[in-house]
Design an enzyme around this catalytic site. Structure first.
Site, PDB file in Angstrom:
ATOM      1  N   GLY A 208       0.835  -1.209   0.000  1.00 29.67           N
ATOM      2  CA  GLY A 208       0.000   0.000   0.000  1.00 29.67           C
ATOM      3  C   GLY A 208       0.857   1.242   0.000  1.00 29.67           C
ATOM      4  O   GLY A 208       2.047   1.176  -0.272  1.00 29.67           O
ATOM      5  N   ASN A 209       0.237   2.385   0.284  1.00 29.45           N
ATOM      6  CA  ASN A 209       1.015   3.625   0.403  1.00 29.45           C
ATOM      7  C   ASN A 209       0.408   4.489   1.498  1.00 29.45           C
ATOM      8  O   ASN A 209      -0.598   4.129   2.101  1.00 29.45           O
ATOM      9  CB  ASN A 209       1.077   4.345  -0.955  1.00 29.45           C
ATOM     10  CG  ASN A 209      -0.290   4.733  -1.460  1.00 29.45           C
ATOM     11  OD1 ASN A 209      -0.998   5.502  -0.827  1.00 29.45           O
ATOM     12  ND2 ASN A 209      -0.693   4.176  -2.603  1.00 29.45           N
ATOM     13  N   PHE A 210       1.045   5.629   1.755  1.00 28.35           N
ATOM     14  CA  PHE A 210       0.667   6.440   2.913  1.00 28.35           C
ATOM     15  C   PHE A 210      -0.507   7.386   2.665  1.00 28.35           C
ATOM     16  O   PHE A 210      -0.807   8.210   3.509  1.00 28.35           O
ATOM     17  CB  PHE A 210       1.876   7.281   3.369  1.00 28.35           C
ATOM     18  CG  PHE A 210       3.017   6.447   3.871  1.00 28.35           C
ATOM     19  CD1 PHE A 210       2.848   5.620   4.969  1.00 28.35           C
ATOM     20  CD2 PHE A 210       4.261   6.491   3.251  1.00 28.35           C
ATOM     21  CE1 PHE A 210       3.897   4.852   5.448  1.00 28.35           C
ATOM     22  CE2 PHE A 210       5.312   5.731   3.718  1.00 28.35           C
ATOM     23  CZ  PHE A 210       5.144   4.899   4.818  1.00 28.35           C
TER      24      PHE A 210
END
Ligand code: CTP
Length: 398
Positions: A208-210
């Protein structure tokens, strides 16, 4: 004008309550239908009789009428309003709104309201700046409420500074602008996507990412304020945006993001794609938890489908398509490249190197770029205000 607009006013116990006589009069004069709820403490600062006379409606204070035994339905009031204005809003009431405490009719109406809620705080300078109050104001904004900031000046305590309720004239202007904006995108359908996507590795892990999704959700909420019918495709996220004008579709992966957006896009007038979609996904998802038997693990990643490119290929004449570019280097060059390669009507650039922009922040600093070379850079501001700049640009295109 405010003809046929239904404005529910909630008055709480602050000295600024005396200004509500003038505000009520101005709203009625502008054609609004006004109903008023007061907290019991508010009645020490202004009488219900003054406000009922000016609003031409009975003022409600209790959950039931003690003489007739009749119930005052907070649900009916919450649903009746086009706008619920809580003014003046004390630290006490804001704290309860932020924390789900419901101990009077005004708060019960607030928790039942489906309309836009506008809050005009009033308190002394040190209260207004107290971290707990600042946090509660932030919290109610995150719930989708609108706050008209307190103004500077002389306070009832004798101190001078920020804390005075916004002047009635400013509140009236705010409401006029709100109802005027609400017409700008009436009958337009807009697709927005927001948040990250999660690409599963096994049943317990993902790539995923932030991204917090805050920018895309702000765009969706402001589009509702402008009267659009909004379809928000939202990646995994803790936010639960809700609005009568908004339909939310929760998705997890880039593939689901692309499928859902492509299904919706043909019926839309415009799409603003703000999601931080994962660019790669594992080529294989293990259906059981991967054990740490070996010392290293290699994952083979393959490209995810690009939603923006898919919509660009489907785009019909008259539809407007906008994307975002989040860059860490060569910002302008990369954004312009994406604008052209993805055939967009405009692109919104934000840079991770900017301290006011990026994942999880409440502010953003953007540059909007058009295919004809037009470019506009905005100051850093709260994401809701950034959303207004983006939507004004979209309105220009539509
Ligand atoms: N986007 C998309 N689908 C993807 C990747 C990106 O729809 N699989 C969209 C984003 O929502 C954004 C725009 O494309 O509106 C640009 O995203 P960004 O991450 O900045 O760029 P990428 O196209 O992914 O390219 P790169 O990661 O190489 O910078």
């Amino acid at each position: 004008m405010l003809h046929n607009k239904k404005i529910l006013i909630g008055v709480t116990g602050s000295i600024a309550a005396y200004k509500m006589a003038i505000l009520t009069r101005q709203l009625v004069k502008n054609g609004a239908e006004v109903r008023i709820i007061m907290t019991p403490d508010a009645s020490f600062f202004i009488t219900p009789l003054t406000l009922s006379t000016l609003s031409k409606n009975p003022v409600l204070m209790d959950n039931f009428d003690r003489t007739s035994g009749q119930w005052n339905s907070h649900v009916e009031l919450g649903l009746w309003a086009d706008v619920f204005l809580i003014a003046p809003a004390t630290a006490n009431t804001i704290g309860k709104m932020a924390n789900g405490i419901c101990d009077n009719l005004l708060l019960a109406a607030y928790f039942s309201a489906r309309s836009k809620v506008v809050v005009a705080p009033a308190m002394d300078i040190d209260m207004y700046q107290h971290p707990a109050v600042v946090k509660n104001i932030q919290k109610i904004k995150e719930f989708g409420n609108h706050v008209i900031p307190a103004e500077e000046g002389e306070l009832a305590s004798g101190l001078v500074g920020e804390g005075r309720m916004a002047e009635p004239e400013h509140i009236v202007n705010y409401l006029l602008a709100h109802f005027n904006n609400a017409k700008k995108l009436a009958s337009k359908k807009v697709l927005v996507n927001a948040g990250p996507t999660y690409e599963m590795i096994d049943p317990v892990r993902y790539i995923g990412n932030f991204s917090s999704g805050k920018m895309g959700v702000a765009i969706a909420e402001v589009l509702c304020d402008f009267g659009a019918e909004v379809h928000l495709v939202l990646g995994p996220n803790t936010m639960k945006p809700s609005n009568n004008n908004m339909q939310v579709y929760e998705v997890m992966s880039a593939l689901k993001m692309q499928e859902t957006c492509s299904e919706l896009f043909p019926k839309m007038d415009a799409a603003i794609l703000a999601a931080a979609v994962a660019d790669f996904q594992p080529d294989y998802i293990s259906d059981i938890k991967i054990k740490k038997q070996q010392d290293s693990l290699s994952l083979n990643l393959v490209k995810t489908p690009d939603t923006l490119e898919t919509l660009s290929a489907m785009k019909k004449k008259g539809q407007i398509l906008a994307g975002f570019a989040l860059e860490t280097n060569n910002e302008l060059e990369n954004a312009k490249q994406k604008l052209i390669s993805k055939k967009l009507d405009f692109i919104v650039l934000n840079s991770l190197t900017d301290i006011d922009a990026g994942f999880g922040k409440d502010t953003n600093k953007i540059t909007i770029i058009d295919p004809d070379g037009f470019m506009q850079t905005f100051d850093a501001k709260p994401k809701k205000e950034v959303a207004v700049d983006i939507i004004e640009h979209l309105i220009g295109k539509l």
